[in-house]
Design an enzyme around this catalytic site. Structure first.
Site, PDB file in Angstrom:
ATOM      1  CG  ASP A  80      -5.585   3.411  -2.035  1.00 52.22           C
ATOM      2  OD1 ASP A  80      -6.335   3.370  -1.032  1.00 52.22           O
ATOM      3  OD2 ASP A  80      -4.369   3.975  -2.411  1.00 52.22           O
TER       4      ASP A  80
ATOM      5  CG  HIS B 227      -6.553   2.913   5.233  1.00 47.55           C
ATOM      6  ND1 HIS B 227      -7.726   2.522   4.942  1.00 47.55           N
ATOM      7  CD2 HIS B 227      -6.284   3.437   4.261  1.00 47.55           C
ATOM      8  CE1 HIS B 227      -8.441   3.042   3.993  1.00 47.55           C
ATOM      9  NE2 HIS B 227      -7.213   3.696   3.458  1.00 47.55           N
TER      10      HIS B 227
ATOM     11  CG  HIS C 231     -10.477   4.032   0.838  1.00 45.23           C
ATOM     12  ND1 HIS C 231      -9.078   4.647   1.114  1.00 45.23           N
ATOM     13  CD2 HIS C 231     -11.338   4.799   1.512  1.00 45.23           C
ATOM     14  CE1 HIS C 231      -9.571   5.725   1.758  1.00 45.23           C
ATOM     15  NE2 HIS C 231     -10.703   5.747   2.193  1.00 45.23           N
TER      16      HIS C 231
ATOM     17  CG  ASN D 274     -10.255   9.499   3.824  1.00 47.06           C
ATOM     18  OD1 ASN D 274     -11.165   8.894   4.571  1.00 47.06           O
ATOM     19  ND2 ASN D 274     -10.758   9.399   2.480  1.00 47.06           N
TER      20      ASN D 274
ATOM     21  CG  ASN E  93      -3.737   6.995  -5.607  1.00 51.05           C
ATOM     22  OD1 ASN E  93      -2.828   6.324  -5.699  1.00 51.05           O
ATOM     23  ND2 ASN E  93      -4.171   7.785  -4.463  1.00 51.05           N
TER      24      ASN E  93
ATOM     25  N   GLY F 233      -3.385  12.341   4.140  1.00 53.46           N
ATOM     26  CA  GLY F 233      -2.190  11.218   4.205  1.00 53.46           C
ATOM     27  C   GLY F 233      -0.951  11.600   4.672  1.00 53.46           C
TER      28      GLY F 233
ATOM     29  CG  ASP G 171      -2.427   4.937   2.964  1.00 48.57           C
ATOM     30  OD1 ASP G 171      -2.131   5.115   1.794  1.00 48.57           O
ATOM     31  OD2 ASP G 171      -3.288   5.565   3.560  1.00 48.57           O
TER      32      ASP G 171
ATOM     33  CG  HIS H  47       0.199  15.032   0.498  1.00 48.60           C
ATOM     34  ND1 HIS H  47      -0.815  14.786  -1.038  1.00 48.60           N
ATOM     35  CD2 HIS H  47      -0.623  13.948   1.280  1.00 48.60           C
ATOM     36  CE1 HIS H  47      -1.642  13.969  -0.884  1.00 48.60           C
ATOM     37  NE2 HIS H  47      -1.702  13.337   0.478  1.00 48.60           N
TER      38      HIS H  47
ATOM     39  CG  HIS I 169      -2.020   0.884   1.337  1.00 47.50           C
ATOM     40  ND1 HIS I 169      -2.851   0.996   2.471  1.00 47.50           N
ATOM     41  CD2 HIS I 169      -2.231   2.083   0.420  1.00 47.50           C
ATOM     42  CE1 HIS I 169      -3.672   1.951   1.997  1.00 47.50           C
ATOM     43  NE2 HIS I 169      -3.332   2.706   0.874  1.00 47.50           N
TER      44      HIS I 169
END
Length: 483
Positions: free
Chosen positions: A193, A269, A219, A315, A98, A361, A342, A346, A64
């Site tokens: 996801d 998660h 998810h 999330n 994604n 995230g 996960d 960013h 992940h």
């Protein structure tokens, strides 16, 4: 050759010498670390390191991760993401779909976000772009990786992905027609996801993946409003909250869908007590259900929002103290199959936009083992061996791979009273040997500014943790070292 003397095998406790092909130059991954270290001796080009107290284990694996390449390379690239993985002791990862454009097996068109990177590399599909990344970019990536494709076209949730678009990329399909990169980086799972698969297409998606021999990485959470967990913290901050049942509703729905279709559903998660109880019952019933949780749900509660702000926004959101206790209980009793990070990079500019505007995230690959060890092993919840199972062997099995059996590689006919040597230069299949060297007792401070990831968005900066990955071995070769 590099010889680690007196290193302990993770599951048997046997103390061995481990010989890794290479030279002193291969030990210089971390530039800030002096060489030779105090515990090392160099003679005739060979390096001898006193590894007393260190542990050799199968490489950590993470099904992940988000490496943002193509389309969002200001956040992360394949190069920086793989470097972060190797630094954290990971040898295998599964890349989520994604990307921009989304990894759904369809051909990309010029003029769309992210497509220039794909087309410039000479490909018309994100899968091809990622499979051939090393050759196209002139790099060697220090981690093995598989690919996860979208459950729905474009991750839009309207039409199931066409299996005809991805079947060629699956393991065991068209093997004689594929090049080495295509064989090395197959499509092994599907997921939207970031979003749960919508009701309208769920059964069709599950029926298709069951027929194809794939599994759904779900998810398991859906909400249209809210930013953080609904509770005292959201009320104190005056922010709309996300109720806990937003997760349980998807978990319960998908358990019923797995019962109807027989397809394997793996929940990402998982974070709430109610969800764990539903999964626990489904497993007792023998349904094809597995689940993961993440280091942040193991270590933090929604109270962390008050201290770390947007760095603790994710999330599903961080939950209550009671839910964190339920996470620990589900890990202890085996309801949780594995721990995944996960890893979600960013930019700090994005994260500094405030709680409402900041994206969800955090990154996790480079401190996950230390955080989990600190909370779970030092906290007496599980053993050292069980943590490695959760972070190495179980994820590899989920991804369809065989984790390296260190004890099995040793010459079992040798006298047990004599210390044995495992020479990776002499194993029968060196390409299949992926290992991590751990100092399970080392205390260290998480310093995000020293991460190999391009991103710094973690609430764990400054934390004192225990357990440090010291070296990562891929295909019997040392690819990262802080020995």
């Amino acid at each position: 050759m590099i010889t680690l003397h007196d290193v302990k095998v993770w599951d048997t406790g046997e103390v061995i010498d481990l010989v890794i092909p290479g030279t002193a130059a291969d030990l210089l991954t971390d530039a800030d670390r002096p060489f030779p270290p105090a515990a090392a001796q160099v003679a005739d080009g060979d390096v001898h390191i006193d590894a007393t107290g260190l542990t050799v284990a199968p490489g950590l694996a993470d099904p992940h991760v988000h490496f943002r390449d193509p389309g969002q390379t200001a956040k992360e690239t394949m190069v920086s993401g793989c470097a972060a993985a190797a630094s954290g002791g990971y040898t295998n990862v599964l890349i989520m779909p994604n990307t921009v454009p989304a990894m759904d097996g369809e051909k990309v068109a010029a003029g769309q976000p992210g497509t220039d990177e794909v087309l410039t590399a000479g490909h018309d599909c994100v899968i091809d772009f990622l499979q051939h990344y090393e050759a196209d970019h002139g790099v060697t990536l220090p981690v093995a990786y598989d690919l996860c494709v979208c459950a729905s076209k474009g991750r839009a949730g309207k039409e199931p992905t066409e299996l005809a678009d991805i079947a060629w990329y699956m393991p065991g399909r068209h093997t004689g027609e594929k090049d080495a990169a295509q064989l090395a980086h197959p499509v092994t799972a599907v997921s939207d996801d970031g979003s749960a698969v919508p009701d309208a297409i769920l059964d069709e998606v599950l029926t298709r993946i069951k027929d194809a021999g794939l599994y759904l990485i779900e998810h398991c959470e859906h909400h249209d409003t809210g930013f953080i967990n609904e509770g005292p913290v959201s009320r104190q901050l005056g922010l709309p909250g996300i109720p806990e049942d937003t997760e349980l509703r998807i978990v319960a729905r998908d358990i019923e869908a797995a019962r109807r279709t027989g397809a394997h559903v793996h929940f990402q998660h998982v974070s709430t007590a109610g969800s764990f109880e539903a999964i626990r019952k489904a497993k007792a019933e023998g349904l094809p259900i597995t689940c993961e949780t993440a280091p942040h749900y193991i270590a933090l509660t929604d109270e962390a929002i008050l201290e770390y702000g947007p760095l603790a926004k994710m999330n599903p959101p961080l939950r209550s103290a009671a839910d964190r206790q339920a996470v620990h209980a589900a890990i202890a009793d085996g309801t949780v199959d594995l721990i995944a990070t996960d890893h979600a990079p960013h930019t700090m500019e994005e994260k500094n936009a405030g709680l409402e505007a900041a994206p969800n995230g955090i990154i996790g690959l480079e401190c996950a083992y230390g955080v989990c060890h600190k909370v779970l092993v030092d906290g007496g919840i599980i053993s050292e061996q069980r943590l490695i199972e959760l972070m190495a062997t179980a994820p590899m099995h989920l991804m369809g791979h065989t984790p390296t059996d260190v004890a099995g590689l040793l010459n079992t006919s040798s006298a047990c009273a004599t210390k044995r040597t495992l020479d990776l230069g002499a194993v029968e299949h060196p390409e299949s040997v992926n290992l991590v060297i751990l100092d399970t007792d080392r205390s260290w401070t998480v310093e995000p500014e020293r991460f190999h990831s391009k991103a710094r968005n973690t609430p764990f900066g400054g934390w004192q943790v225990t357990g440090m990955p010291l070296a990562t071995v891929i295909a019997s070769k040392l690819v990262f070292s802080r020995l």
